[in-house]
Design an enzyme around this catalytic site. Structure first.
Site, short mmCIF file in Angstrom:
data_model
loop_
_atom_site.label_atom_id
_atom_site.label_comp_id
_atom_site.label_asym_id
_atom_site.label_seq_id
_atom_site.Cartn_x
_atom_site.Cartn_y
_atom_site.Cartn_z
N ASN A 9 1.41 52.09 -37.63
CA ASN A 9 1.35 52.67 -38.97
C ASN A 9 2.19 53.95 -38.93
O ASN A 9 1.77 54.95 -38.35
CB ASN A 9 -0.11 52.97 -39.33
CG ASN A 9 -0.24 53.71 -40.66
OD1 ASN A 9 0.75 53.87 -41.38
ND2 ASN A 9 -1.44 54.16 -40.97
N LYS A 11 2.93 55.90 -41.30
CA LYS A 11 2.49 56.90 -42.29
C LYS A 11 3.71 57.44 -43.04
O LYS A 11 4.63 56.68 -43.30
CB LYS A 11 1.67 57.99 -41.60
CG LYS A 11 0.52 57.36 -40.77
CD LYS A 11 -0.51 58.32 -40.29
CE LYS A 11 -1.58 57.56 -39.51
NZ LYS A 11 -2.70 58.41 -39.09
N HIS A 96 -6.95 52.69 -45.81
CA HIS A 96 -6.77 53.62 -44.68
C HIS A 96 -7.53 54.91 -45.00
O HIS A 96 -7.59 55.34 -46.16
CB HIS A 96 -5.29 53.92 -44.46
CG HIS A 96 -5.05 54.67 -43.18
ND1 HIS A 96 -5.24 56.02 -43.10
CD2 HIS A 96 -4.72 54.25 -41.94
CE1 HIS A 96 -5.01 56.41 -41.85
NE2 HIS A 96 -4.69 55.35 -41.13
N GLU A 98 -6.82 57.88 -44.76
CA GLU A 98 -6.05 58.90 -45.49
C GLU A 98 -5.99 58.56 -46.98
O GLU A 98 -5.94 59.46 -47.82
CB GLU A 98 -4.66 59.05 -44.85
CG GLU A 98 -4.76 59.80 -43.52
CD GLU A 98 -3.80 59.35 -42.44
OE1 GLU A 98 -2.76 58.77 -42.74
OE2 GLU A 98 -4.12 59.57 -41.25
N GLU A 168 -11.28 52.51 -37.67
CA GLU A 168 -10.62 53.78 -37.34
C GLU A 168 -11.58 54.93 -37.62
O GLU A 168 -11.67 55.40 -38.77
CB GLU A 168 -9.35 53.95 -38.19
CG GLU A 168 -8.34 52.86 -37.97
CD GLU A 168 -6.93 53.31 -38.38
OE1 GLU A 168 -6.07 53.31 -37.50
OE2 GLU A 168 -6.71 53.69 -39.53
N GLY A 174 -5.31 61.11 -35.22
CA GLY A 174 -4.38 62.23 -35.12
C GLY A 174 -4.96 63.44 -34.40
O GLY A 174 -4.38 64.53 -34.44
N SER A 214 -5.89 57.69 -32.23
CA SER A 214 -5.35 58.26 -30.99
C SER A 214 -5.18 57.22 -29.88
O SER A 214 -5.46 57.51 -28.72
CB SER A 214 -6.20 59.44 -30.52
OG SER A 214 -6.18 60.48 -31.49
P1 13P Z 1 -3.15 58.15 -34.62
O1 13P Z 1 -2.82 57.03 -33.64
O2 13P Z 1 -2.02 59.09 -34.82
O3 13P Z 1 -4.45 58.79 -34.30
O4 13P Z 1 -3.36 57.41 -36.05
C1 13P Z 1 -4.22 56.34 -36.17
C2 13P Z 1 -4.08 55.74 -37.52
O5 13P Z 1 -4.48 56.35 -38.50
C3 13P Z 1 -3.46 54.42 -37.63
O6 13P Z 1 -3.62 53.89 -38.90
#
Ligand code: 13P
Length: 251
Positions: A9, A11, A96, A98, A168, A174, A214
């Site tokens: 992803n 982002k 997601h 976010e 997640e 992150g 992560s």
């Molecule tokens: P990270 O791997 O940067 O923690 O992000 C995970 C994520 O949100 C994948 O959709």
């Protein structure tokens, strides 16, 4: 046997030029892809065509990070499932964290998005996961079950075969803090149990449940060795071909 998915992803990273370069780097390194592993890239919308063109004819799948449920019309800034399909996507992320927490998307909206994805022939990846305070107060399992129920209600058994789930935990995204393989596997078991009680044992057995939060080259192998964990949805470590390839090779 469920196949293992490793998905990136991206982002809000990678313009069309850098996205095409990254996809080319991943493609080049994938000559030695482990058998039974499916690789999917989720670039930003404007970068999708460049990535689709780069990976054309390969085994790499491409998906959108988001969609709106209407087919077309006066919805400035949004993109539809049909547009993603037309651009060459086979997948789309729905819910997601976010989108849920920064853009305020609730289950009702996400259910309509999932419906639109299924109706257009895309395979949705439904993301679920609890916040840190929800985990600390012992509510994590309830939160995840409510997220599943809120979005998957109204989906029939046949449609469910095209849905994948990504667990997640929001506190692991992150932050460099990964759920322990045991904690992740135990939530995956809760998710599979929920699928079993709502759609039956076979559906639960076949459901692909990825872990995200992560995932890095150094922890991917232990996470993916858990029987319950069918893949990884990778954020930060998917932005460089070398680290993403290392994760794929750890399958
Ligand atoms: P990270 O791997 O940067 O923690 O992000 C995970 C994520 O949100 C994948 O959709």
């Amino acid at each position: 046997m469920r196949s293992i998915i490793v998905a990136g992803n991206w982002k809000m990273n990678m313009d069309p030029q850098s996205g095409a370069r990254l996809a080319a780097g991943i493609l080049k390194g994938l000559e030695k892809k482990p058998a039974g592993c499916v690789v999917i890239l989720f670039p930003p919308s404007v970068t999708i065509p460049a990535v689709v063109e780069t990976v054309e004819g390969s085994q790499i799948g491409v998906g959108g990070q988001n969609l709106y449920f209407e087919e077309s019309g006066a919805f400035t800034g949004e993109i539809s499932a049909g547009m993603l399909k037309g651009a060459g996507c086979g997948y789309v992320l729905v819910g997601h964290s976010e989108r849920r927490h920064i853009f305020g998307e609730d289950s009702e909206l996400l259910a309509r998005k999932l419906r639109a994805a299924l109706d257009s022939g895309l395979a949705p990846v439904l993301c679920v996961g609890e916040l840190l305070d929800q985990r600390e107060s012992g509510d994590a399992e309830k939160v995840v079950r409510d997220q599943l129920g809120g979005v998957l209600e109204g989906i029939d058994d046949r449609e469910l075969t095209r849905v994948m789930i990504a667990y997640e935990p929001v506190w692991a995204i992150g932050t460099g803090k990964t759920a322990t393989p045991e904690d992740a596997a135990s939530m995956h078991a809760v998710i599979r149990e929920w699928i079993s009680s709502s759609f039956g044992d076979d559906a639960a057995e076949e459901m692909t449940i990825m872990y995200g939060g992560s995932v890095k080259p150094h922890n991917a192998a232990t996470l993916l060795s858990e029987q319950e964990i069918d893949g990884a949805l990778v954020g930060g470590a998917s932005l460089e071909a070398a680290s993403f390839l290392d994760i794929i090779r750890s399958v």
